[in-house]
Design an enzyme around this catalytic site. Structure first.
Site, short mmCIF file in Angstrom:
data_model
loop_
_atom_site.label_atom_id
_atom_site.label_comp_id
_atom_site.label_asym_id
_atom_site.label_seq_id
_atom_site.Cartn_x
_atom_site.Cartn_y
_atom_site.Cartn_z
N ASP A 11 0.86 -1.18 0.00
CA ASP A 11 0.00 0.00 0.00
C ASP A 11 0.90 1.23 0.00
O ASP A 11 1.77 1.37 0.87
CB ASP A 11 -0.89 0.02 1.25
CG ASP A 11 -1.97 -1.06 1.20
OD1 ASP A 11 -2.26 -1.57 0.10
OD2 ASP A 11 -2.53 -1.38 2.26
N ASP A 130 -13.57 -4.73 -1.67
CA ASP A 130 -13.45 -4.59 -0.22
C ASP A 130 -14.85 -4.78 0.36
O ASP A 130 -15.75 -4.01 0.04
CB ASP A 130 -12.93 -3.20 0.16
CG ASP A 130 -11.54 -2.92 -0.39
OD1 ASP A 130 -10.79 -3.90 -0.60
OD2 ASP A 130 -11.21 -1.74 -0.61
#
Length: 251
Positions: A11, A130
């Site tokens: 990330d 997600d």
């Protein structure tokens, strides 16, 4: 039987690798190019780079990072964050990425999945989902887990499968960073209902969790971040362990 894949996820925020728990409380994890090179040398099968705060200004920075990553590793890598149109895909593939991951933009504009598959091939299009479980429902979220939508995980996964996505990257927000194992029951249901590979994300804490997601979750690949970034699990040792467990991995 295709080999199961091990995929470190990086990330990226402000040019650095970060990692959080349940999508918050981020901490620094190192230089993304150096980490990527190390994972490539250790035997990772692929990498995923996600620009988690993708803003218009940050795109040029991220494109430059993608070029540097491509020059330093020799395994496929996927990039995501702020991809809203075909020109974004073209820019990132031209910079050296092998695949792109779309999430919020796919929910807002599902036709984008069809367009990427048509112009660049399904193998380029990874749809990241997600989702958070509330009761018996799995709801999909936008904007890095900040905004709940009315989309159900299973229905949405089937839709993008039919639209031409090459694979699904499913992150359980309930399991993210908690290190208690992947959402294997849900992963198994997904795998049984789709015709494309499913990447498990969220929950890796030990080697057994990888074994369980391949065996019980029927995942095609397992993605993890902090256990790799902070040296808790070494990829060569993980692959040797999985091999001894009878799981087909590339050594």
């Amino acid at each position: 039987m295709l080999a199961k894949r091990i995929i470190p996820c990086l990330d990226i925020k402000d040019g650095q690798t970060v990692k959080g728990t349940n999508f918050v409380n981020l901490r620094q994890a190192g230089d993304p190019v150096e980490l990527g090179r190390a994972y490539s040398e250790q035997g990772a099968d692929e990498l995923v780079y996600l620009d988690i705060t993708a803003s218009h200004e940050g795109r040029k920075t991220f494109t430059d990072l993608v070029k540097r990553v491509a020059a330093n590793i020799n395994i496929p890598f996927t990039v995501g964050g702020g991809i809203n149109e075909l020109s974004d895909v073209d820019r990132l593939l031209s910079a050296g990425a092998d695949k792109v991951s779309i999430n919020s933009s796919a929910i807002r504009n599902p036709d984008l999945v069809d367009e990427i598959a048509k112009h660049f091939g399904s193998q380029v299009c990874v749809v990241a989902i997600d989702a958070k479980q509330t009761g018996t429902n799995w709801k999909c979220y936008l904007n890095g887990g900040r905004i709940e939508t009315d989309k159900c995980l299973f229905d949405w996964a089937k839709e993008v499968n039919n639209r031409g996505a090459g694979e699904i990257l499913f992150t359980s927000m309930n399991h993210d960073g908690v290190k208690n194992g992947y959402a294997n029951e849900t992963l198994s249901t997904l795998a049984d209902s789709l015709t494309i590979p499913v990447i498990a994300s969220g929950g890796a804490g030990c080697m057994e969790h990888f074994r369980d997601t391949f065996v019980n979750g029927k995942a095609d690949a397992a993605l993890a971040a902090s256990v790799f970034h902070f040296g808790e699990i070494k990829i060569p040792e993980l692959k040797q362990y999985l091999c001894k467990q009878g799981i087909n991995v590339r050594l």
